[in-house]
Design an enzyme around this catalytic site. Structure first.
Site: not given
Length: 426
Positions: A260, A275, A347, A350, A389
């Site tokens: 990403r 991230r 988070e 999801s 994560r």
């Protein structure tokens, strides 16, 4: 993608759905373009029908030796008008498709109103954050002290938002991914799938990453895209397919690298692994019958929750508000894990029900067992979970005062029985 027939039937309801996402009304413009397109198609059909009649009359006139010049002149004129109308119809079709593709999915009525994550609603919590008895450190502090997490070396190799893991931390990351994929395939009924990490425009469009989110992706020089998550190839395996109803639901999972650009994350989580441009994730995808996608959404979310419970991490389930729900989702549950180093819930998974939004973009359908009409499938996707994560969560929740890290019992078999990563040597 939206059903134009549904917009025609209830334009006010469509605009009300857009307002929930804080977007201006769009039904009037869409229906105007649709009306023009249909008028052009009607005119085109009229001219095509007239050309067939003229062709028949010209043939008859020639057989009879009659003058056909006037008919042939009309046929020439109609041919030119037909070509113009075909071109105009194609332009209007593409404009209508682009307009519909640019608009997000309609939200489930149960999604709470609100403009951002502050309106998200915590549904329940599993476990309680532990009192470690000392000031907890963040994962990057722990990893750098161990000499097993090197951001400086990664920056020399690739730039910011990358990491080099070594030793037991690299092994722990691998163990987490293997544990998750084994759990989902052996106990949760997902089929392990190995997929391409490079995909074409159609695949990225099908999962609503294009055209809106092109800046969040990496593109190769030959026009392909690095996947932001295995959702893209896993979901697009249904692209253009007509599936027998008996095959539904189809459940697939993959452990892949993900890429990403994080174009919208400037200044956010710049330290550490939260991230990154490249990370590993276990993805779950379901291709479901429309009547069962709600229960499939619940099932998928529980599969992700099982990962966190087995790792003995404190977590909670959150339903996202209207303003925080992703572009392609009708409803999303986020799972948040407690990070002692940040003293915050973050988070880690999801899980979204996209209903038929992606299926329309992919033209993914099923045929009813009774041989009835074709219908679009519903697609769902969820993290099961983000490996990096999970590594962060294990490090921070299982850290010891001396900088050692306890390894969750469920991972011992994947670590050859290793139960503890010793703290830094003095």
């Amino acid at each position: 993608m939206h059903d134009i027939r549904a917009i025609r039937a209830d334009p006010a309801g469509f605009d009300a759905a857009l307002r929930r996402r804080f977007l201006p009304p769009a039904a009037e413009g869409i229906l105007a373009r649709d009306a023009e397109r249909r008028a052009v198609l009607t005119a085109l059909q009229d001219r095509q029908a007239r050309r067939k009649l003229i062709s028949r009359d010209v043939a008859a006139a020639r057989r009879q030796g009659s003058d056909s010049m006037a008919l042939e002149s009309e046929a020439t004129r109609l041919r030119g008008e037909t070509e113009e109308l075909e071109a105009r119809a194609a332009v209007l079709e593409e404009e209508l498709r682009a307009s519909l593709a640019a608009l997000p999915n309609r939200l489930d009525p149960e999604v709470p109103d609100g403009s951002d994550e502050r309106a998200n609603v915590v549904l329940f919590q599993h476990g309680t954050p532990r009192d470690l008895g000392f000031a907890p450190r963040q994962h990057f502090e722990l990893g750098e002290a161990l000499g097993m997490m090197d951001f400086a070396a990664a920056a020399r190799l690739a730039g910011s938002r990358f990491v080099v893991l070594t030793g037991e931390l690299a092994r722990l990351e691998r163990a987490l991914g293997q544990f998750m994929i084994d759990l989902h395939t052996r106990e949760h009924g997902y089929q392990e799938t190995s997929v391409p990490l490079l995909v074409n425009d159609a695949a990225v469009f099908g999962t609503n990453n294009l055209p809106k989110f092109a800046d969040d992706l990496f593109r190769t020089t030959d026009g392909r895209w690095l996947i932001p998550t295995a959702e893209v190839p896993l979901t697009n395996l249904a692209q253009g397919e007509i599936l027998p109803e008996a095959q539904l639901p189809i459940r697939r999972t993959a452990l892949t690298e993900c890429f990403r650009a994080e174009a919208g994350a400037a200044g956010r989580d710049t330290r550490g692994m939260l991230r990154q441009h490249q990370f590993r994730k276990v993805e779950m995808v379901s291709i479901a019958h429309p009547e069962h996608s709600v229960e499939e959404h619940e099932r998928m979310t529980r599969c992700a929750e099982a990962v966190l419970s087995l790792l003995e991490l404190p977590w909670r389930r959150v339903v996202l508000s209207a303003g925080d729900t992703g572009f392609g989702a009708a409803k999303t549950f986020d799972l948040e894990v407690w990070l002692p180093g940040q003293q915050a819930w973050r988070e880690i998974s999801s899980c979204s029900n996209c209903r038929d939004f992606q299926a329309r973009r992919m033209n993914a359908r099923f045929r009813a067992a009774d041989g009835g009409a074709l219908a679009f499938v519903h697609t769902l996707n969820g993290s099961g979970v983000a490996v990096g994560r999970a590594l962060i969560a294990v490090m921070e929740n299982d850290q010891q005062a001396d900088g050692a890290i306890l390894i969750p019992e469920v991972l011992w078999p994947y670590m050859d029985g290793l139960q503890r990563i010793p703290g830094p040597r003095a």
